[in-house]
Design a protein around this motif. Sequence first.
Motif, PDB file in Angstrom:
ATOM      1  N   UNK A 166       0.854  -1.187   0.000  1.00  0.00           N
ATOM      2  CA  UNK A 166       0.000   0.000   0.000  1.00  0.00           C
ATOM      3  C   UNK A 166       0.888   1.233   0.000  1.00  0.00           C
ATOM      4  N   UNK A 167       0.378   2.280  -0.599  1.00  0.00           N
ATOM      5  CA  UNK A 167       1.129   3.531  -0.599  1.00  0.00           C
ATOM      6  C   UNK A 167       1.906   3.745  -1.880  1.00  0.00           C
ATOM      7  N   UNK A 168       1.878   2.809  -2.780  1.00  0.00           N
ATOM      8  CA  UNK A 168       2.549   2.995  -4.061  1.00  0.00           C
ATOM      9  C   UNK A 168       1.636   3.795  -4.965  1.00  0.00           C
ATOM     10  N   UNK A 169       2.112   4.034  -6.139  1.00  0.00           N
ATOM     11  CA  UNK A 169       1.316   4.804  -7.092  1.00  0.00           C
ATOM     12  C   UNK A 169      -0.043   4.152  -7.255  1.00  0.00           C
ATOM     13  N   UNK A 170      -1.030   4.985  -7.257  1.00  0.00           N
ATOM     14  CA  UNK A 170      -2.394   4.501  -7.331  1.00  0.00           C
ATOM     15  C   UNK A 170      -3.082   5.180  -8.504  1.00  0.00           C
ATOM     16  N   UNK A 171      -3.885   4.447  -9.223  1.00  0.00           N
ATOM     17  CA  UNK A 171      -4.591   5.015 -10.365  1.00  0.00           C
ATOM     18  C   UNK A 171      -5.563   6.107  -9.945  1.00  0.00           C
ATOM     19  N   UNK A 172      -6.024   6.091  -8.727  1.00  0.00           N
ATOM     20  CA  UNK A 172      -6.963   7.096  -8.246  1.00  0.00           C
ATOM     21  C   UNK A 172      -6.310   8.478  -8.177  1.00  0.00           C
ATOM     22  N   UNK A 173      -4.994   8.538  -8.004  1.00  0.00           N
ATOM     23  CA  UNK A 173      -4.292   9.821  -7.932  1.00  0.00           C
ATOM     24  C   UNK A 173      -4.400  10.567  -9.240  1.00  0.00           C
TER      25      UNK A 173
END
Length: 133
Positions: free
Chosen positions: A121-128
């Motif tokens: 968790x905490x890696x690049x997320x598509x939601x960003x």
Amino acid sequence: MEDSELEQIRKARLEQLKAQGGGKAASGGSGSQEQAAQRQQQEAEARKSVLNQILEPEAADRLGRIRLVKEQRATDIENRLIMLAQSGQLRQKVTEDQLKELLNAMADNKEEEKIVVSRRKGWEDDDDDLLDL
């Protein structure tokens, strides 16, 4: 007929035990390697003989096909069948249906392998990407 089959199984097992005992007494060099190879060949022949006595042709054929795909599983089944025969629990030749039941029973006993995927968790997320509009 049943008693003669059991007697043949006992003789094969006795030969197998004698072969194992004779190989342990050997020591040194290439002679022991030859004896070990000979002992393995005798054990294989004894196993084959016992299996021919306790399996019907259809069951032996199925076991052969299983060996082509999963040799270890076929060896496990053979060991189980030989143990049952030696302990006197087999009263007649094993049919293909009985072999299927044994295969299913042994498959149920094996623990199934599970693949667990753990994501960080905490890696690049598509939601960003949606926030940058």
